[in-house]
Design a protein around this motif. Structure first.
Motif, PDB file in Angstrom:
ATOM      1  N   ASN A  87       8.605   0.154 -19.557  1.00 58.03           N
ATOM      2  CA  ASN A  87       7.896   1.439 -19.654  1.00 58.03           C
ATOM      3  C   ASN A  87       8.224   2.172 -20.955  1.00 58.03           C
ATOM      4  OD1 ASN A  87       6.945   0.834 -17.082  1.00 58.03           O
ATOM      5  ND2 ASN A  87       8.354   2.201 -16.042  1.00 58.03           N
ATOM      6  N   ILE A  88       9.527   2.279 -21.269  1.00 55.03           N
ATOM      7  CA  ILE A  88       9.966   2.951 -22.503  1.00 55.03           C
ATOM      8  C   ILE A  88       9.239   4.293 -22.665  1.00 55.03           C
ATOM      9  CG2 ILE A  88      10.453   2.614 -24.968  1.00 55.03           C
ATOM     10  CD1 ILE A  88      10.269  -0.352 -24.547  1.00 55.03           C
ATOM     11  N   SER A  89       9.426   5.131 -21.663  1.00 55.03           N
ATOM     12  CA  SER A  89       8.827   6.472 -21.600  1.00 55.03           C
ATOM     13  C   SER A  89       7.306   6.422 -21.504  1.00 55.03           C
ATOM     14  CB  SER A  89       9.294   7.366 -22.759  1.00 55.03           C
ATOM     15  OG  SER A  89      10.699   7.533 -22.697  1.00 55.03           O
ATOM     16  N   CYS A  90       6.626   6.388 -22.645  1.00 48.66           N
ATOM     17  CA  CYS A  90       5.167   6.553 -22.639  1.00 48.66           C
ATOM     18  C   CYS A  90       4.386   5.294 -22.285  1.00 48.66           C
ATOM     19  CB  CYS A  90       4.716   7.070 -24.000  1.00 48.66           C
ATOM     20  SG  CYS A  90       5.336   6.067 -25.369  1.00 48.66           S
ATOM     21  N   GLY A  91       5.059   4.135 -22.182  1.00 49.58           N
ATOM     22  CA  GLY A  91       4.312   2.885 -22.034  1.00 49.58           C
ATOM     23  C   GLY A  91       4.338   2.286 -20.641  1.00 49.58           C
ATOM     24  N   PHE A  92       4.043   3.086 -19.621  1.00 47.92           N
ATOM     25  CA  PHE A  92       4.116   2.620 -18.232  1.00 47.92           C
ATOM     26  C   PHE A  92       3.335   1.312 -18.040  1.00 47.92           C
ATOM     27  CE2 PHE A  92       2.398   2.611 -13.833  1.00 47.92           C
ATOM     28  CZ  PHE A  92       3.595   2.521 -13.151  1.00 47.92           C
ATOM     29  N   ASP A  93       4.042   0.295 -17.552  1.00 45.43           N
ATOM     30  CA  ASP A  93       3.470  -1.031 -17.269  1.00 45.43           C
ATOM     31  C   ASP A  93       2.985  -1.809 -18.502  1.00 45.43           C
ATOM     32  OD1 ASP A  93       4.087  -1.064 -14.610  1.00 45.43           O
ATOM     33  OD2 ASP A  93       2.032  -1.168 -13.869  1.00 45.43           O
ATOM     34  N   VAL A  94       3.132  -1.254 -19.713  1.00 42.93           N
ATOM     35  CA  VAL A  94       2.677  -2.015 -20.894  1.00 42.93           C
ATOM     36  C   VAL A  94       3.751  -2.254 -21.947  1.00 42.93           C
ATOM     37  CG1 VAL A  94       0.251  -1.346 -20.601  1.00 42.93           C
ATOM     38  CG2 VAL A  94       1.689   0.003 -22.129  1.00 42.93           C
ATOM     39  N   LEU A  95       4.828  -1.444 -21.976  1.00 39.62           N
ATOM     40  CA  LEU A  95       5.858  -1.631 -23.003  1.00 39.62           C
ATOM     41  C   LEU A  95       7.177  -2.092 -22.397  1.00 39.62           C
ATOM     42  CD1 LEU A  95       5.483   1.424 -25.423  1.00 39.62           C
ATOM     43  CD2 LEU A  95       5.090  -0.969 -25.983  1.00 39.62           C
ATOM     44  N   THR A 137      21.273   2.382 -25.088  1.00 38.02           N
ATOM     45  CA  THR A 137      22.333   2.686 -24.134  1.00 38.02           C
ATOM     46  C   THR A 137      21.654   2.812 -22.777  1.00 38.02           C
ATOM     47  OG1 THR A 137      23.414   4.024 -25.827  1.00 38.02           O
ATOM     48  CG2 THR A 137      24.217   4.282 -23.565  1.00 38.02           C
ATOM     49  N   VAL A 138      22.203   2.145 -21.774  1.00 37.79           N
ATOM     50  CA  VAL A 138      21.618   2.242 -20.431  1.00 37.79           C
ATOM     51  C   VAL A 138      22.728   2.553 -19.447  1.00 37.79           C
ATOM     52  CG1 VAL A 138      20.261   1.081 -18.645  1.00 37.79           C
ATOM     53  CG2 VAL A 138      19.941   0.431 -21.038  1.00 37.79           C
ATOM     54  N   ILE A 139      22.503   3.567 -18.619  1.00 36.90           N
ATOM     55  CA  ILE A 139      23.460   3.836 -17.546  1.00 36.90           C
ATOM     56  C   ILE A 139      22.776   3.564 -16.210  1.00 36.90           C
ATOM     57  CG2 ILE A 139      22.955   6.348 -17.379  1.00 36.90           C
ATOM     58  CD1 ILE A 139      26.148   6.538 -16.836  1.00 36.90           C
ATOM     59  N   HIS A 140      23.491   2.865 -15.357  1.00 35.63           N
ATOM     60  CA  HIS A 140      22.973   2.568 -14.017  1.00 35.63           C
ATOM     61  C   HIS A 140      23.824   3.303 -12.992  1.00 35.63           C
ATOM     62  CE1 HIS A 140      22.735  -0.537 -10.513  1.00 35.63           C
ATOM     63  NE2 HIS A 140      21.938   0.496 -10.310  1.00 35.63           N
ATOM     64  N   PRO A 141      23.370   4.493 -12.543  1.00 41.55           N
ATOM     65  CA  PRO A 141      24.103   5.163 -11.464  1.00 41.55           C
ATOM     66  C   PRO A 141      23.900   4.365 -10.178  1.00 41.55           C
ATOM     67  CG  PRO A 141      22.139   6.430 -12.084  1.00 41.55           C
ATOM     68  CD  PRO A 141      22.172   5.222 -12.956  1.00 41.55           C
ATOM     69  N   GLN A 142      24.958   4.129  -9.431  1.00 40.65           N
ATOM     70  CA  GLN A 142      24.867   3.238  -8.266  1.00 40.65           C
ATOM     71  C   GLN A 142      24.218   3.918  -7.068  1.00 40.65           C
ATOM     72  OE1 GLN A 142      26.876  -0.141  -8.541  1.00 40.65           O
ATOM     73  NE2 GLN A 142      26.129   0.511 -10.521  1.00 40.65           N
ATOM     74  N   ILE A 143      22.933   4.164  -7.227  1.00 39.85           N
ATOM     75  CA  ILE A 143      22.143   4.642  -6.085  1.00 39.85           C
ATOM     76  C   ILE A 143      20.948   3.720  -6.081  1.00 39.85           C
ATOM     77  CG2 ILE A 143      22.817   7.076  -6.149  1.00 39.85           C
ATOM     78  CD1 ILE A 143      20.181   7.504  -7.803  1.00 39.85           C
ATOM     79  N   GLY A 192      14.929   8.214 -21.466  1.00 34.22           N
ATOM     80  CA  GLY A 192      13.954   8.186 -20.377  1.00 34.22           C
ATOM     81  C   GLY A 192      14.445   7.308 -19.245  1.00 34.22           C
ATOM     82  N   ILE A 193      13.548   7.043 -18.290  1.00 35.16           N
ATOM     83  CA  ILE A 193      13.894   6.210 -17.139  1.00 35.16           C
ATOM     84  C   ILE A 193      13.651   4.754 -17.501  1.00 35.16           C
ATOM     85  CG2 ILE A 193      13.324   5.681 -14.730  1.00 35.16           C
ATOM     86  CD1 ILE A 193      12.231   8.584 -14.530  1.00 35.16           C
ATOM     87  N   SER A 194      14.621   3.903 -17.186  1.00 39.24           N
ATOM     88  CA  SER A 194      14.442   2.468 -17.436  1.00 39.24           C
ATOM     89  C   SER A 194      13.727   1.853 -16.242  1.00 39.24           C
ATOM     90  CB  SER A 194      15.798   1.803 -17.641  1.00 39.24           C
ATOM     91  OG  SER A 194      15.610   0.412 -17.834  1.00 39.24           O
ATOM     92  N   GLY A 195      12.563   1.281 -16.476  1.00 36.65           N
ATOM     93  CA  GLY A 195      11.783   0.694 -15.398  1.00 36.65           C
ATOM     94  C   GLY A 195      11.465   1.741 -14.355  1.00 36.65           C
ATOM     95  N   SER A 196      11.732   1.425 -13.082  1.00 34.66           N
ATOM     96  CA  SER A 196      11.435   2.397 -12.026  1.00 34.66           C
ATOM     97  C   SER A 196      12.679   3.198 -11.659  1.00 34.66           C
ATOM     98  CB  SER A 196      10.901   1.652 -10.809  1.00 34.66           C
ATOM     99  OG  SER A 196      11.804   0.663 -10.409  1.00 34.66           O
ATOM    100  N   GLY A 197      13.758   3.057 -12.480  1.00 27.41           N
ATOM    101  CA  GLY A 197      14.997   3.751 -12.196  1.00 27.41           C
ATOM    102  C   GLY A 197      15.861   2.894 -11.276  1.00 27.41           C
ATOM    103  N   PRO A 198      17.043   3.371 -10.917  1.00 28.03           N
ATOM    104  CA  PRO A 198      17.651   4.662 -11.271  1.00 28.03           C
ATOM    105  C   PRO A 198      18.300   4.660 -12.661  1.00 28.03           C
ATOM    106  CG  PRO A 198      19.154   3.413  -9.888  1.00 28.03           C
ATOM    107  CD  PRO A 198      17.905   2.582 -10.018  1.00 28.03           C
ATOM    108  N   SER A 199      18.221   3.524 -13.377  1.00 24.62           N
ATOM    109  CA  SER A 199      18.852   3.502 -14.704  1.00 24.62           C
ATOM    110  C   SER A 199      18.129   4.437 -15.672  1.00 24.62           C
ATOM    111  CB  SER A 199      18.863   2.090 -15.277  1.00 24.62           C
ATOM    112  OG  SER A 199      19.829   1.302 -14.623  1.00 24.62           O
TER     113      SER A 199
END
Length: 310
Positions: A16-24, A173-179, A257-264
């Motif tokens: 997604n990379i913020s603005c590119g939902f399903d394309v980037l 940098t990616v953070i994955h909160p464990q939820i 922004g959100i990585s993929g569908s989150g929660p990262s």
């Protein structure tokens, strides 16, 4: 090298990379799954080993198995394959766990068969794994895993994938909160219609981001990492999202922004030292609210899946 067996690294990806939902999407260098793919005379695809995550071993319930079967059905190879998966990417983490397994399986099988299929065909097979995982055969994670670097899915029908330049000093940098946030759930809450005004903002940003990547213009990349459509809704599922984003930008990130569908949550920075500073502030925020987390700091992986030599 034993020609009937290969060991490979299949990268985590940010989609997604913020603005590119399903394309980037973009491939990471420092985190990914390892897989061993073996040619065998017995027909079909079998998952013989799965280490690191509690996932189904049955071929038709495992994304690598389903993607592998799609390739096998299209090939004239009479034998089969065994797959060992060493999961280093947590399932449901928002950095393309299912895509790494799907893409790794088809890439490895293609190598062992003497590369009868193109990268684009491999993406189509890997998308079947994604269909199993999320209910939607999206390509924004499997495409960068297979092509490397950034990729744009210009069209799904027909499938058209454009590799995009990655600037040398761009770090993620990616953070994955464990939820847990399941892709299928976080898709359900999205609106299916958008206003013309939001559409105009979004495609302006997509164009700006692609231009920034090709021009190595870090400020333009940063200005373009805006999402008026998906992020405002999905961020409600991620605790402290707005604070983490604000603090990351404050620490020097170009965008967040959100990585993929989150929660990262991902951030892009120019240079490793800024990317590490951003990792620090992200981590501190989740430690304060006592949420376990994993942080990855990575260069952009420009080659995608790699052979590992034993």
């Amino acid at each position: 090298m034993h020609t009937n067996e290969i060991r490979l690294f299949s990268p985590a990806t940010i989609a997604n990379i913020s603005c590119g939902f399903d394309v980037l999407g973009v491939a990471l260098d420092s985190v990914g799954d390892e897989m061993v793919i073996r040619k065998v005379s017995e027909q079909g695809v079998r998952i013989t080993k799965l280490v690191g995550q509690d996932l189904p071993m049955e071929t038709d319930k495992n994304v690598a198995g389903v993607a592998g079967l799609a390739l096998l059905a299209a090939s004239d190879y009479q034998g089969g394959f065994e797959i060992e998966i060493y999961k280093k990417i947590k399932a449901g983490s928002g950095i393309g766990s299912s895509a790494a397994s799907s893409a790794g399986a088809v890439w490895g099988m293609n190598e062992l068969l003497g590369k009868p299929f193109s990268q684009l065909e491999l993406v189509k097979f890997a998308m079947e794994g994604e269909r199993l995982a999320s209910g939607v055969a999206h390509a924004d994670n499997v495409a960068p895993a297979l092509f490397g670097g950034f990729t744009l899915v210009r069209s799904y029908d027909p499938l058209d994938i454009i590799p995009i330049n990655s600037p040398n000093e761009l770090w993620a940098t990616v953070i994955h909160p464990q939820i847990e946030v399941k892709t299928s759930d976080s898709r359900k809450i999205l609106k299916t219609k958008i206003s013309l005004e939001d559409g105009i903002k979004q495609w302006g940003n997509v164009g700006g981001l692609i231009a920034g990547l090709f021009m190595n213009d870090y400020a333009l990349i940063g200005r373009s990492l805006e999402d008026h459509i998906v992020e405002p809704i999905r961020s409600m599922l991620i605790p402290e999202f707005d604070t983490v984003k604000a603090e990351s930008l404050n620490a020097g990130a170009l965008g967040c922004g959100i990585s993929g569908s989150g929660p990262s949550i991902f951030a892009f920075s120019k240079g490793e030292s800024t990317a590490r500073k951003v990792a620090q502030v992200m981590k501190e925020r989740y430690e304060e609210i006592a949420v376990d987390n994993d942080v990855h700091v990575s260069k952009i992986n420009s080659t995608g899946i790699k052979l590992l030599h034993n």
